[in-house]
Scaffold this active site. Structure first.
Site, PDB file in Angstrom:
ATOM      1  N   TYR A  41     -39.947 -40.918   0.158  1.00  0.00           N
ATOM      2  CA  TYR A  41     -39.327 -40.461   1.386  1.00  0.00           C
ATOM      3  C   TYR A  41     -37.943 -40.266   0.925  1.00  0.00           C
ATOM      4  O   TYR A  41     -37.294 -39.181   1.387  1.00  0.00           O
ATOM      5  CB  TYR A  41     -39.635 -41.814   2.482  1.00  0.00           C
ATOM      6  CG  TYR A  41     -38.531 -41.611   3.635  1.00  0.00           C
ATOM      7  CD1 TYR A  41     -38.829 -40.531   4.555  1.00  0.00           C
ATOM      8  CD2 TYR A  41     -37.512 -42.268   3.841  1.00  0.00           C
ATOM      9  CE1 TYR A  41     -38.057 -40.438   5.804  1.00  0.00           C
ATOM     10  CE2 TYR A  41     -36.578 -42.302   4.845  1.00  0.00           C
ATOM     11  CZ  TYR A  41     -36.858 -41.061   5.649  1.00  0.00           C
ATOM     12  OH  TYR A  41     -36.044 -40.981   6.784  1.00  0.00           O
ATOM     13  N   GLU A  63     -37.728 -44.158  14.204  1.00  0.00           N
ATOM     14  CA  GLU A  63     -36.205 -44.753  14.069  1.00  0.00           C
ATOM     15  C   GLU A  63     -36.327 -45.944  15.159  1.00  0.00           C
ATOM     16  O   GLU A  63     -36.272 -47.189  15.034  1.00  0.00           O
ATOM     17  CB  GLU A  63     -35.134 -43.817  14.085  1.00  0.00           C
ATOM     18  CG  GLU A  63     -35.241 -43.191  12.765  1.00  0.00           C
ATOM     19  CD  GLU A  63     -34.571 -44.070  11.545  1.00  0.00           C
ATOM     20  OE1 GLU A  63     -34.590 -45.186  11.595  1.00  0.00           O
ATOM     21  OE2 GLU A  63     -34.796 -43.271  10.607  1.00  0.00           O
ATOM     22  N   TRP A  75     -38.285 -50.401   7.592  1.00  0.00           N
ATOM     23  CA  TRP A  75     -38.633 -48.783   7.636  1.00  0.00           C
ATOM     24  C   TRP A  75     -40.002 -48.667   6.765  1.00  0.00           C
ATOM     25  O   TRP A  75     -40.733 -47.743   7.056  1.00  0.00           O
ATOM     26  CB  TRP A  75     -37.373 -48.070   6.895  1.00  0.00           C
ATOM     27  CG  TRP A  75     -37.839 -46.763   6.886  1.00  0.00           C
ATOM     28  CD1 TRP A  75     -37.813 -45.809   5.503  1.00  0.00           C
ATOM     29  CD2 TRP A  75     -38.042 -45.748   7.912  1.00  0.00           C
ATOM     30  NE1 TRP A  75     -38.032 -44.413   6.089  1.00  0.00           N
ATOM     31  CE2 TRP A  75     -38.098 -44.432   7.701  1.00  0.00           C
ATOM     32  CE3 TRP A  75     -37.935 -45.980   9.370  1.00  0.00           C
ATOM     33  CZ2 TRP A  75     -38.364 -43.469   8.413  1.00  0.00           C
ATOM     34  CZ3 TRP A  75     -38.237 -44.793  10.217  1.00  0.00           C
ATOM     35  CH2 TRP A  75     -38.496 -43.640   9.641  1.00  0.00           C
TER      36      TRP A  75
END
Length: 192
Positions: free
Chosen positions: A19, A43, A51
């Site tokens: 990512y 988010e 995350w």
């Protein structure tokens, strides 16, 4: 062979590294409103979680929310919410699910007013990418004046789960803010 160093947060896992290397801090997908809607959703889903937890569920989120086409998601019903609450592939928090649907409608309003979600964000950011030069991960702020202002404006436009910290993470994710730290191989690269 020289070892590739990344931002500290991306060193612990291969999915985070991918990512980081391919997406985070890049404007590559910035003009895609479905991508921006996806990132604001993910988010917000991250609130209170890591995350990595969200990245592992990204494919399930894309399927559950029709690849983040806001016009489709905005039409979701209470029945859809109940089905999503049973979907083990996503975070089954009712507030976060309902926020995604509400945010889809807010994205459509932004598109009507500004022509696109990305045009609104580009204008809000002063039509430029903010490139920071942090030495270490500890220097990177959790929020900034820009993320506080964006949070207030998005909330006034009907968005949910868009506090200043979430907005800062969102700005980093979509490339409006570039926070690669000094030891990172992406630091100082041409952006976008």
């Amino acid at each position: 062979m020289k070892e590739k160093h990344r931002c500290e947060w991306a060193e612990e896992n291969a999915l985070l590294a991918q990512y980081h290397d391919e997406e985070w801090g890049s404007l590559t997908n910035f003009q895609d409103d479905s991508y921006l809607f996806e990132m604001v959703t993910l988010e917000g889903a991250q609130a209170g979680l890591s995350w990595l937890t969200i990245l592992k569920r990204r494919a399930a989120y894309r399927e559950a929310f029709q690849h983040f086409h806001p016009e489709i998601v905005a039409a979701y019903t209470d029945e859809d919410v109940e089905q999503l609450k049973q979907n083990a592939g996503i975070i089954r928090n009712q507030s976060k699910i309902k926020a995604t649907i509400k945010n889809a409608s807010a994205v459509l309003e932004l598109q009507r007013e500004f022509g696109s979600f990305h045009r609104y964000l580009w204008e809000f950011a002063g039509r430029k990418q903010q490139v920071n030069h942090w030495k270490t991960h500890k220097e990177v702020p959790a929020e900034t004046a820009l993320s506080i202002d964006l949070s207030k404006d998005l909330k006034s436009r009907g968005f949910s789960f868009v506090g200043p910290v979430i907005c800062y993470s969102f700005l980093q994710a979509v490339g409006l803010v570039v926070d690669h730290t000094a030891q990172c191989f992406k630091s100082g690269e041409e952006k976008g």
